[in-house]
Motif scaffolding. Structure first.
Motif, short mmCIF file in Angstrom:
data_model
loop_
_atom_site.label_atom_id
_atom_site.label_comp_id
_atom_site.label_asym_id
_atom_site.label_seq_id
_atom_site.Cartn_x
_atom_site.Cartn_y
_atom_site.Cartn_z
N UNK A 113 0.84 -1.20 0.00
CA UNK A 113 0.00 0.00 0.00
C UNK A 113 0.88 1.25 0.00
N UNK A 114 0.69 2.15 -0.96
CA UNK A 114 1.54 3.36 -1.01
C UNK A 114 1.24 4.31 0.14
N UNK A 115 2.26 5.07 0.52
CA UNK A 115 2.10 6.13 1.50
C UNK A 115 2.83 7.36 0.94
N UNK A 123 6.08 2.85 1.01
CA UNK A 123 5.11 1.76 1.08
C UNK A 123 4.96 1.31 2.53
N UNK A 124 3.75 0.86 2.87
CA UNK A 124 3.46 0.47 4.26
C UNK A 124 4.40 -0.64 4.74
N UNK A 445 9.70 3.40 -6.17
CA UNK A 445 8.48 3.52 -6.97
C UNK A 445 7.79 2.17 -7.17
N UNK A 446 8.55 1.11 -7.25
CA UNK A 446 8.02 -0.23 -7.44
C UNK A 446 8.32 -1.04 -6.20
N UNK A 501 9.15 -12.33 -3.53
CA UNK A 501 10.00 -11.19 -3.85
C UNK A 501 11.50 -11.49 -3.74
N UNK A 502 11.86 -12.41 -2.84
CA UNK A 502 13.27 -12.73 -2.63
C UNK A 502 13.66 -13.99 -3.37
#
Length: 533
Positions: A113-115, A123-124, A445-446, A501-502
């Motif tokens: 979720x962006x902040x 991001x959160x 950004x990503x 992601x990893x």
């Protein structure tokens, strides 16, 4: 896939259990399995800690050094897990309760979720991971003694009481013991394997314990005076050359009283019959590694570089010169040994003990380079102390430090396969915590963008979260050899975000306190308790 290094002597029920647990250690499954009883003790245990290395640090270095992450010396190890690192609490002193105020929640850790209001942590998930992170003292204590404690503690619990640590277990088994590091030997991580103190910052008391109490047979790291960050003798500094390490810095990590005793051969640890022998020159370290230099008593090796510095990370390019072959583009100091050479010498010295040995090897300066993630903004607990000249974020030196660590791992693997065996030696490769959350170049950004591989010898696409500080992100752990399959009994859960992601494992994770549990069991030949899930 069957572990090709299953002991030939393992037969019957034990062989079935051993193979099953090796399979589980690869897949990450651990449900309804018994604890592993290490019927054969580990003669030798080597714990290698690349301090402050987030998963992006491992990747960036693998890409630069080898061209791929599957070419590292530990990539093929049969045991691969993620690991939590959070402290009991973020206090700087004991709070005298058992309340766990920090934890790890996989759902919050990977929240994309962006902040927009948070420029540094947009991001959160980033925000969550950066909240009340562990320091190296609490993390080192968890690895060495198996307890969660407050930040700042060196083998002290949250009631302000000292706790036993794994080096003492090895000593009780009659083994030789040692610590090796690329930073001051009384710094937090090596201290956690050689001392007990309520504060990591009580460097003189910690060094005194390590040198006098007889818990260690070998110590290697910076800390002894006489040279600056470039390896220049303090009485021969060039004009405008850094004075860091000289003058008031000379006894930052070791009191003058102990230094005087070391120099005169009058410092003998408890239960020893000989005083500490001091090694300083690169040639002496090389001779120890080759076997040309031998000594039967306790050995302390401190390279000719700043006592409050690192082997290479703090050097000045204006003094050492440029070298396009290094990740930073700066020439290395030629008068200090590599971590690999130090490690080779340490193992040669310790392995003379017929009962085996325990050694912790730390790539400590990876963390120092990662602390520059805030460039020179002054953010973070350590501010600009690891980057005093405000030269910017040290991606190149971050990679250099982990490459040196990787070379040390290669040296250990070679030693095991030529001089020992995986049936009698346990090797664990990990870190104490993430620092700077290194990810891809566009990770602001990503969310959780991976570091980009640009090929061997090429700077990868990488960026930090600009906090100047640690995080509680999951970190990787690899293990191989005697007792390593027991990690499967300690799986706390499975993190789908880590797997996605990893990708270094399927996301099954243990806790940093489990390293102590597995090492203790391997040293004693005892069982590792199975976690009920």
């Amino acid at each position: 896939m069957v572990n090709q290094h299953t002991p030939a002597s393992a037969t019957g029920l034990f062989r079935k259990r051993y193979l099953a647990l090796c399979m589980l250690s690869v897949t990450g499954l651990s449900v309804a399995q018994p604890a592993l009883a290490a019927e054969t003790k580990a003669k030798n245990v080597i714990v290698m800690i690349n301090d402050g290395a987030g998963w992006g640090t491992w990747d960036a270095t693998a890409y630069w050094q080898y061209g791929a992450r599957d070419k590292t010396p530990y990539a093929g190890f049969p045991v691969k897990f993620a690991m939590t690192t959070f402290p009991l609490n973020a206090s700087k002193k004991a709070t005298h309760n058992a309340d766990s105020l920090v934890n790890y929640d996989p759902q919050k850790a990977w929240d994309i979720t962006p902040d927009a209001a948070n420029k540094d942590l947009p991001f959160k998930g980033y925000e969550y991971l950066a909240t009340e992170p562990t320091d190296s003292a609490a993390a080192g204590t968890a690895l060495a003694s198996g307890i969660k404690t407050y930040n700042n503690a060196i083998n002290y619990d949250n009631n302000g009481k000292p706790v036993d640590f794994v080096t003492l277990v090895a000593k009780a088994q009659g083994k030789a013991t040692g610590v090796v590091t690329s930073v001051p030997f009384s710094h937090a991580t090596p201290a956690a394997f050689g001392a007990q103190n309520a504060s990591r910052n009580d460097y003189h008391a910690i060094a005194r314990q390590m040198l006098t109490e007889g818990k260690l047979d070998l110590i290697m790291g910076t800390g002894l005076p006489g040279f600056n960050v470039n390896g220049t003798a303090c009485d021969k500094l060039a004009k405008d050359e850094s004075e860091v390490g000289c003058g008031k810095d000379a006894n930052s990590y070791l009191a003058k009283e102990e230094w005087d005793a070391l120099q005169t051969g009058k410092l003998t640890p408890a239960n020893a019959t000989s005083p500490w022998k001091v090694l300083r020159s690169s040639e002496e370290f090389s001779q120890l590694a080759s076997g040309a230099l031998k000594y039967d008593g306790p050995l302390i090796g401190s390279p000719e570089v700043a006592p409050n510095g690192t082997l290479q990370q703090g050097r000045q390019a204006t003094i050492t010169g440029k070298d396009s072959a290094t990740p930073s583009g700066d020439a290395y100091i030629r008068s200090v040994p590599t971590l690999a050479t130090m490690t080779e010498g340490a193992i040669r010295h310790l392995s003379k003990n017929g009962n085996g040995f325990f050694v912790m090897v730390e790539g400590g300066a990876t963390d120092w380079a990662a602390h520059t993630s805030n460039a020179c903004s002054g953010k973070g607990d350590w501010g600009n102390s690891y980057n005093p000249n405000c030269t910017g974020v040290e991606y190149g030196r971050l990679i250099e430090e982990t490459a040196d660590f990787n070379n040390a791992v290669s040296a250990v693997v070679d030693w095991v396969e030529k001089n020992s065996s995986w049936e009698e030696t346990l090797l664990i490769v990990t870190t104490d915590h993430d620092n700077g959350m290194p990810m891809g170049a566009d990770a602001q950004k990503t969310a959780f963008e991976a570091v980009a591989n640009k090929g061997k010898g090429q700077m990868p696409g990488i960026s930090f979260r600009p906090t100047g500080n640690h995080s509680n992100a999951l970190v990787p752990l690899w293990a191989k050899g005697a007792g390593s399959a027991a990690f499967a009994a300690r799986v706390q859960g499975t993190d789908a975000g880590y797997a996605r992601y990893v990708g270094l494992s399927n996301g099954a994770y243990i806790d940093n306190t489990d390293v102590f549990k597995v090492v203790k069991a391997a040293l004693e030949g005892s069982a590792v308790e199975q976690i009920a899930r």
